[in-house]
Design a protein around this motif. Structure first.
Motif, short mmCIF file in Angstrom:
data_model
loop_
_atom_site.label_atom_id
_atom_site.label_comp_id
_atom_site.label_asym_id
_atom_site.label_seq_id
_atom_site.Cartn_x
_atom_site.Cartn_y
_atom_site.Cartn_z
N VAL A 280 0.83 -1.21 0.00
CA VAL A 280 0.00 0.00 0.00
C VAL A 280 0.86 1.26 0.00
O VAL A 280 0.36 2.35 -0.30
CB VAL A 280 -0.99 0.06 1.20
N ARG A 281 2.15 1.14 0.30
CA ARG A 281 3.04 2.30 0.27
C ARG A 281 3.43 2.69 -1.15
O ARG A 281 4.04 3.73 -1.36
CB ARG A 281 4.33 2.00 1.06
N ILE A 282 3.12 1.82 -2.10
CA ILE A 282 3.51 2.08 -3.50
C ILE A 282 2.37 2.82 -4.20
O ILE A 282 1.22 2.37 -4.15
CB ILE A 282 3.80 0.74 -4.23
N PRO A 283 2.67 3.95 -4.85
CA PRO A 283 1.59 4.70 -5.52
C PRO A 283 1.04 3.94 -6.74
O PRO A 283 1.76 3.16 -7.38
CB PRO A 283 2.27 6.01 -5.95
N VAL A 284 -0.23 4.17 -7.04
CA VAL A 284 -0.89 3.38 -8.10
C VAL A 284 -0.24 3.59 -9.47
O VAL A 284 -0.32 2.70 -10.32
CB VAL A 284 -2.41 3.67 -8.20
N ASP A 285 0.42 4.71 -9.68
CA ASP A 285 1.03 4.91 -11.01
C ASP A 285 2.34 4.14 -11.16
O ASP A 285 3.00 4.25 -12.20
CB ASP A 285 1.20 6.39 -11.35
N ARG A 286 2.69 3.36 -10.15
CA ARG A 286 3.88 2.51 -10.25
C ARG A 286 3.56 1.03 -10.13
O ARG A 286 4.45 0.19 -10.03
CB ARG A 286 4.91 2.88 -9.17
N LEU A 287 2.29 0.66 -10.17
CA LEU A 287 1.91 -0.75 -10.02
C LEU A 287 1.78 -1.42 -11.38
O LEU A 287 1.34 -0.80 -12.35
CB LEU A 287 0.56 -0.85 -9.29
N THR B 29 -3.11 -0.24 -14.20
CA THR B 29 -1.85 -0.98 -14.38
C THR B 29 -1.58 -1.22 -15.86
O THR B 29 -0.42 -1.25 -16.29
CB THR B 29 -1.90 -2.32 -13.64
N SER B 30 -2.65 -1.35 -16.63
CA SER B 30 -2.50 -1.52 -18.07
C SER B 30 -1.87 -0.28 -18.69
O SER B 30 -0.97 -0.35 -19.53
CB SER B 30 -3.90 -1.75 -18.64
N ARG B 31 -2.34 0.86 -18.24
CA ARG B 31 -1.80 2.13 -18.73
C ARG B 31 -0.33 2.27 -18.29
O ARG B 31 0.53 2.67 -19.08
CB ARG B 31 -2.65 3.26 -18.14
N ASN B 32 -0.04 1.92 -17.02
CA ASN B 32 1.34 1.99 -16.55
C ASN B 32 2.25 1.13 -17.42
O ASN B 32 3.35 1.54 -17.81
CB ASN B 32 1.44 1.48 -15.10
N ALA B 33 1.79 -0.10 -17.70
CA ALA B 33 2.61 -1.03 -18.50
C ALA B 33 2.81 -0.50 -19.91
O ALA B 33 3.90 -0.60 -20.48
CB ALA B 33 1.94 -2.41 -18.53
N SER B 34 1.77 0.08 -20.47
CA SER B 34 1.87 0.59 -21.84
C SER B 34 2.88 1.73 -21.92
O SER B 34 3.69 1.79 -22.85
CB SER B 34 0.51 1.08 -22.32
N LEU B 35 2.83 2.63 -20.94
CA LEU B 35 3.76 3.76 -20.94
C LEU B 35 5.18 3.27 -20.69
O LEU B 35 6.14 3.68 -21.35
CB LEU B 35 3.36 4.78 -19.88
N GLY C 88 -7.21 -4.79 -5.54
CA GLY C 88 -7.63 -3.41 -5.79
C GLY C 88 -8.00 -2.65 -4.52
O GLY C 88 -7.57 -1.50 -4.34
N PRO C 89 -8.77 -3.28 -3.60
CA PRO C 89 -9.18 -2.56 -2.40
C PRO C 89 -8.02 -2.01 -1.56
O PRO C 89 -8.21 -1.06 -0.80
CB PRO C 89 -9.99 -3.61 -1.62
N LEU C 90 -6.81 -2.57 -1.71
CA LEU C 90 -5.66 -2.01 -0.98
C LEU C 90 -5.46 -0.54 -1.32
O LEU C 90 -4.97 0.24 -0.51
CB LEU C 90 -4.38 -2.78 -1.34
N TRP C 91 -5.80 -0.17 -2.55
CA TRP C 91 -5.65 1.23 -2.99
C TRP C 91 -7.03 1.87 -3.19
O TRP C 91 -7.16 2.83 -3.94
CB TRP C 91 -4.84 1.28 -4.29
N ASN C 92 -8.04 1.31 -2.53
CA ASN C 92 -9.42 1.80 -2.69
C ASN C 92 -9.87 1.79 -4.14
O ASN C 92 -10.55 2.70 -4.60
CB ASN C 92 -9.57 3.21 -2.10
N LEU C 93 -9.46 0.76 -4.86
CA LEU C 93 -9.84 0.65 -6.27
C LEU C 93 -10.65 -0.62 -6.49
O LEU C 93 -10.44 -1.62 -5.79
CB LEU C 93 -8.59 0.54 -7.15
N SER C 94 -11.55 -0.57 -7.46
CA SER C 94 -12.19 -1.81 -7.90
C SER C 94 -11.15 -2.62 -8.68
O SER C 94 -10.13 -2.07 -9.15
CB SER C 94 -13.38 -1.49 -8.81
N GLY C 95 -11.41 -3.91 -8.84
CA GLY C 95 -10.53 -4.73 -9.65
C GLY C 95 -10.38 -4.17 -11.06
O GLY C 95 -9.29 -4.13 -11.62
N GLU C 96 -11.49 -3.71 -11.62
CA GLU C 96 -11.44 -3.19 -13.00
C GLU C 96 -10.60 -1.92 -13.09
O GLU C 96 -9.87 -1.73 -14.06
CB GLU C 96 -12.86 -2.94 -13.51
N ASP C 97 -10.73 -1.06 -12.10
CA ASP C 97 -9.92 0.16 -12.13
C ASP C 97 -8.44 -0.17 -11.96
O ASP C 97 -7.58 0.45 -12.60
CB ASP C 97 -10.37 1.15 -11.05
N LEU C 98 -8.13 -1.16 -11.12
CA LEU C 98 -6.73 -1.56 -10.98
C LEU C 98 -6.20 -2.12 -12.31
O LEU C 98 -5.07 -1.83 -12.70
CB LEU C 98 -6.58 -2.60 -9.86
#
Ligand SMILES: [Zn+2]
Length: 265
Positions: free
Chosen positions: A198-205, A251-257, A237-247
């Motif tokens: 949970v210490r890792i920001p979502v834009d790095r997952l 993460t798909s966007r992170n991987a693409s970039l 997902g709930p670790l970052w208050n996200l739904s599974g779909e949002d996670l």
């Protein structure tokens, strides 16, 4: 093929689809994974014979991207002939990353010296090629930090299947490392790991399965496949208050970039 528009859009950033565990039904595993929403795969070739089987996999599926490297458990094989072959393979296959490389001190062999030599040699290759690195780390958090402190200007670093100390998690956040999460973090015994994640920001997952390894605890078989990612994402997902779909989407966007994948759907 028509796809339901509500399917999650997932990149599995760490698979071993060339593994013999898939020899009998590889095509149907890939098809079932796509049907579950996994639209892109990064296959990790971690030894010379796996560079070749990764090449064959990519010949069959030009949209599967590759990472190429020598696993730390095989570090004793690292010599000048292997370096030449690795460089040639990287030039030839145009992988999106060098990996999986790193340190594994959970066994007595290869020695720490052999692992340092292989890791440094491959960081050098990654630095020259300007490629991200995908890191395997076991019981080696401090050694990993110490080594990377010698390499401040590398392309982004991925800590695959993160399983380290609080110090490593904090260092990863400061350095802006990407962190791979998957079935390991969903285990009941992994509560301490989840508290670090949970210490890792979502834009790095990044999502990953490490298929055929690391099946989540609810899996029907011990063989993992990329099709397990929607369930893994729903659990984490709930670790970052996200739904599974949002996670999945993030993460798909992170991987693409990170890997320069052709598109984010
Ligand atoms: Zn792996």
């Amino acid at each position: 093929m028509t796809e339901a528009p509500t399917l999650p859009q997932i990149v599995d950033t760490h698979t071993h689809l060339d593994d013999s565990a898939f020899d009998a039904d590889r095509e149907s595993v890939i098809e079932a994974s796509r049907a579950a929403g996994v639209w892109h795969f990064i296959n990790i070739g971690y030894a010379p014979d796996r560079w070749e089987s990764s090449r064959r996999l990519r010949d069959q599926h030009p949209d599967i991207d590759l990472a190429i490297g020598l696993h730390p458990q095989l570090a004793a094989r690292f010599d000048s002939a292997l370096v030449r072959e690795l460089k040639r393979t990287i030039a030839d296959l145009a992988p999106v990353a060098v990996g999986e490389i790193g340190f594994d001190f959970s066994r007595t062999a290869p020695s720490a010296d052999e692992q340092h030599r292989a890791f440094r040699g491959q960081l050098e290759i990654a630095a020259t090629a300007g490629l991200p690195t995908i890191i395997h780390q076991r019981e080696a958090s401090d050694a990993l930090i110490a080594e990377f402190d010698n390499w401040p200007n590398l392309a982004p670093v991925v800590l695959h299947s993160f399983d380290g100390t609080q110090r490593l998690a904090d260092w990863a956040r400061e350095r802006g490392c990407f962190v791979g999460i998957g079935g390991l973090a969903t285990r009941r015994s992994s509560q301490p790991l989840r508290e670090l994640l949970v210490r890792i920001p979502v834009d790095r997952l990044l999502l990953e399965t490490d298929s055929p390894y690391l099946a989540p605890p609810d899996a029907a078989t011990r063989r993992n496949t990329p099709a397990s990612l929607p369930r893994i994402a729903a659990a984490l997902g709930p670790l970052w208050n996200l739904s599974g779909e949002d996670l999945c989407r993030l993460t798909s966007r992170n991987a693409s970039l990170l890997f320069g994948l052709p598109r984010v759907k």
